[in-house]
Design a protein around this motif. Structure first.
Motif, PDB file in Angstrom:
ATOM      1  N   THR A 169       0.814  -1.217   0.000  1.00  0.00           N
ATOM      2  CA  THR A 169       0.000   0.000   0.000  1.00  0.00           C
ATOM      3  C   THR A 169       0.850   1.270   0.000  1.00  0.00           C
ATOM      4  O   THR A 169       0.322   2.367   0.152  1.00  0.00           O
ATOM      5  CB  THR A 169      -0.982   0.015   1.195  1.00  0.00           C
ATOM      6  OG1 THR A 169      -0.250  -0.150   2.407  1.00  0.00           O
ATOM      7  CG2 THR A 169      -2.024  -1.074   1.067  1.00  0.00           C
TER       8      THR A 169
ATOM      9  N   SER B 199      -7.908  -1.131   0.140  1.00  0.00           N
ATOM     10  CA  SER B 199      -7.439   0.020   0.920  1.00  0.00           C
ATOM     11  C   SER B 199      -7.368   1.263   0.041  1.00  0.00           C
ATOM     12  O   SER B 199      -7.715   2.359   0.477  1.00  0.00           O
ATOM     13  CB  SER B 199      -6.057  -0.250   1.508  1.00  0.00           C
ATOM     14  OG  SER B 199      -6.117  -1.261   2.479  1.00  0.00           O
TER      15      SER B 199
ATOM     16  N   GLY C 134      -9.303  -2.530   3.956  1.00  0.00           N
ATOM     17  CA  GLY C 134      -8.225  -3.462   3.640  1.00  0.00           C
ATOM     18  C   GLY C 134      -7.860  -4.316   4.839  1.00  0.00           C
ATOM     19  O   GLY C 134      -7.633  -5.529   4.705  1.00  0.00           O
TER      20      GLY C 134
END
Length: 195
Positions: free
Chosen positions: A105, A169, A177
């Protein structure tokens, strides 16, 4: 004149090193804000260098990705190797998966880029992705052999599901997420190890 030894690269001049560092910093900021497909020319502009300077350091987008991500991916693989000594195979696998989610991420669209690099042997990130998969595989095998996860779980399943949680996410929130990751981890467990 082939002596069998690879040619050594000369160290970068100070100005070239500064340009490279600026390019990497601007790429990191742009990819975090706009995604992995952000314009390379715009990255060069933001770094205050010519396009030729950018392409001199990073001839392709994939080369820039490798420079930005390769060390982090190798560190993630190393973390997996360290977690092989965790007292609980499932806890070691879980800790590694959570680290992998944080890594995935970092930049919008990174999950997609990594999934492509896993399959593309010509990608500069392929070797780093394979190292991450190998670390994940060792953790999965250890947890499987301990009877703590489903017998059909594979490292590729883990990799794909981490990328799905990263995508969630990006699209909604970190909380979404994290929720998906929690559900996924519960789904990995064998019935006797469910909390």
């Amino acid at each position: 004149m082939g002596t069998g030894t690879p040619a050594r690269r000369r160290p970068l001049r100070a100005d070239a090193r500064r340009n490279r560092e600026r390019l990497l910093a601007e790429a990191a900021a742009a990819f975090a804000e706009h995604g992995m497909d952000f314009s390379l020319e715009e990255i060069a502009r933001r770094a205050g260098v010519a396009n030729g300077t950018l392409y001199g350091h990073f001839p392709t987008r994939r080369a820039l990705h490798e420079a930005l991500l390769g060390d982090r991916m190798r560190a993630l693989a190393g973390t997996g190797e360290e977690l092989l000594t965790d007292a609980s195979p499932f806890d070691g696998l879980t800790a590694w998966i959570r680290e992998a989610l944080v890594h995935t991420t970092l930049y919008r669209g990174l999950g997609t880029a990594l999934m492509q690099a896993v399959e593309d042997e010509t990608s500069e990130l392929h070797a780093a992705c394979q190292a991450v998969l190998a670390a994940g595989d060792a953790l999965v095998v250890r947890a499987r052999e301990a009877g703590e996860v489903r017998p059909d779980l594979t490292a590729r399943d883990v990799f794909a599901l981490v990328n799905a949680a990263a995508w969630a996410s990006e699209q909604s929130s970190e909380l979404q997420g994290e929720r998906l990751l929690t559900f996924t981890l519960d789904g990995f467990r064998t019935p006797q190890t469910l909390p």
